[in-house]
Each structure stands twice: as C-alpha cells, then as structure tokens.
Design a protein around this motif. Sequence first.
Motif, mmCIF file in Angstrom:
data_model
loop_
_atom_site.group_PDB
_atom_site.id
_atom_site.type_symbol
_atom_site.label_atom_id
_atom_site.label_comp_id
_atom_site.label_asym_id
_atom_site.label_seq_id
_atom_site.Cartn_x
_atom_site.Cartn_y
_atom_site.Cartn_z
ATOM 1 N N PRO A 50 0.805 -1.226 0.000
ATOM 2 C CA PRO A 50 0.000 0.000 0.000
ATOM 3 C C PRO A 50 0.841 1.280 0.000
ATOM 4 C CG PRO A 50 0.084 -0.896 2.206
ATOM 5 C CD PRO A 50 0.813 -1.877 1.312
ATOM 6 N N VAL A 51 2.131 1.193 -0.371
ATOM 7 C CA VAL A 51 3.012 2.361 -0.418
ATOM 8 C C VAL A 51 3.873 2.303 -1.676
ATOM 9 C CG1 VAL A 51 3.164 2.617 2.093
ATOM 10 C CG2 VAL A 51 4.834 1.210 0.902
ATOM 11 N N GLN A 52 4.385 3.468 -2.093
ATOM 12 C CA GLN A 52 5.356 3.487 -3.175
ATOM 13 C C GLN A 52 6.742 3.305 -2.576
ATOM 14 O OE1 GLN A 52 4.558 7.113 -5.376
ATOM 15 N NE2 GLN A 52 3.616 5.853 -6.953
ATOM 16 N N ILE A 53 7.580 2.539 -3.264
ATOM 17 C CA ILE A 53 8.889 2.208 -2.711
ATOM 18 C C ILE A 53 10.012 2.586 -3.677
ATOM 19 C CG2 ILE A 53 7.869 0.294 -1.442
ATOM 20 C CD1 ILE A 53 9.527 -1.540 -3.408
ATOM 21 N N THR A 54 11.218 2.674 -3.115
ATOM 22 C CA THR A 54 12.412 2.884 -3.933
ATOM 23 C C THR A 54 13.369 1.703 -3.830
ATOM 24 O OG1 THR A 54 13.513 4.079 -2.133
ATOM 25 C CG2 THR A 54 12.316 5.399 -3.762
ATOM 26 N N GLN A 55 13.148 0.826 -2.831
ATOM 27 C CA GLN A 55 14.052 -0.301 -2.651
ATOM 28 C C GLN A 55 13.351 -1.456 -1.949
ATOM 29 O OE1 GLN A 55 17.644 0.845 -0.661
ATOM 30 N NE2 GLN A 55 18.513 -1.202 -0.688
ATOM 31 N N LEU A 56 13.652 -2.673 -2.410
ATOM 32 C CA LEU A 56 13.230 -3.903 -1.738
ATOM 33 C C LEU A 56 14.488 -4.512 -1.136
ATOM 34 C CD1 LEU A 56 11.232 -6.240 -1.122
ATOM 35 C CD2 LEU A 56 11.850 -7.186 -3.353
ATOM 36 N N TYR A 57 14.509 -4.683 0.182
ATOM 37 C CA TYR A 57 15.679 -5.238 0.864
ATOM 38 C C TYR A 57 15.635 -6.762 0.845
ATOM 39 C CZ TYR A 57 16.338 -0.573 2.883
ATOM 40 O OH TYR A 57 16.532 0.761 3.066
ATOM 41 N N SER A 58 16.814 -7.386 0.729
ATOM 42 C CA SER A 58 16.848 -8.848 0.826
ATOM 43 C C SER A 58 16.777 -9.280 2.284
ATOM 44 C CB SER A 58 18.088 -9.421 0.142
ATOM 45 O OG SER A 58 19.265 -8.937 0.746
ATOM 46 N N SER A 59 17.467 -8.559 3.188
ATOM 47 C CA SER A 59 17.357 -8.905 4.608
ATOM 48 C C SER A 59 16.011 -8.405 5.109
ATOM 49 C CB SER A 59 18.501 -8.287 5.425
ATOM 50 O OG SER A 59 18.423 -6.884 5.428
ATOM 51 N N GLY A 60 15.293 -9.256 5.803
ATOM 52 C CA GLY A 60 13.975 -8.889 6.292
ATOM 53 C C GLY A 60 12.854 -9.237 5.334
ATOM 54 N N THR A 61 13.216 -9.759 4.146
ATOM 55 C CA THR A 61 12.215 -10.177 3.155
ATOM 56 C C THR A 61 12.256 -11.695 3.036
ATOM 57 O OG1 THR A 61 12.378 -8.115 1.906
ATOM 58 C CG2 THR A 61 11.515 -10.011 0.722
ATOM 59 N N THR A 62 11.096 -12.328 3.062
ATOM 60 C CA THR A 62 10.987 -13.781 2.965
ATOM 61 C C THR A 62 11.699 -14.291 1.711
ATOM 62 O OG1 THR A 62 8.878 -13.709 4.126
ATOM 63 C CG2 THR A 62 9.332 -15.701 2.840
ATOM 64 N N LEU A 63 12.511 -15.327 1.881
ATOM 65 C CA LEU A 63 13.320 -15.877 0.796
ATOM 66 C C LEU A 63 12.495 -16.164 -0.463
ATOM 67 C CD1 LEU A 63 16.036 -16.946 -0.225
ATOM 68 C CD2 LEU A 63 15.469 -19.134 0.837
ATOM 69 N N GLY A 64 11.324 -16.760 -0.312
ATOM 70 C CA GLY A 64 10.501 -17.116 -1.466
ATOM 71 C C GLY A 64 9.982 -15.926 -2.251
#
Length: 73
Positions: A50-64
Amino acid sequence: GKSSEGCLLYVASTTTVTDIPSTYVASIRVKTVAGNDVTFLNFPVGQYLPVQITQLYSSGTTLGSRNVCLAIW
C-alpha cells in the motif's frame, strides 16, 4: 514530486499455494519514497504493497519472495 521516483510492488512468491482458501504470507522489507525503512509482516502474497517504494531489501524479506516480486512504475 517524490512519488514519481518510486514504484508499486506486487508481492509474489516461489512457494506454491495448494490449500485454497489459505493464503501464503511473506515478510517484505522496503524503503518508501519518503525514506522510511518499513517491514510488512504477514503480508498476503498476490497483493500490492500500500506504499510506493524505492528499494526492496533482501534482509527482512521472505526468501521465497526476494527475487520474484514485480516492481511497477
């Protein structure tokens, strides 16, 4: 404005959901266009954040979900 610098993120997963109507959920950590570091816990796969983003982090994001989310500008 800042909103033109970001994108929408569609949350996908490499995990197959076979038990419908159960929904697979993921943790998604992103940097918003405002510069905030936000983690969405138990976010349903198959939805847009529900937000606009500039980056998706690998740490803290589910591996799948790390390499299969879709950014939409």
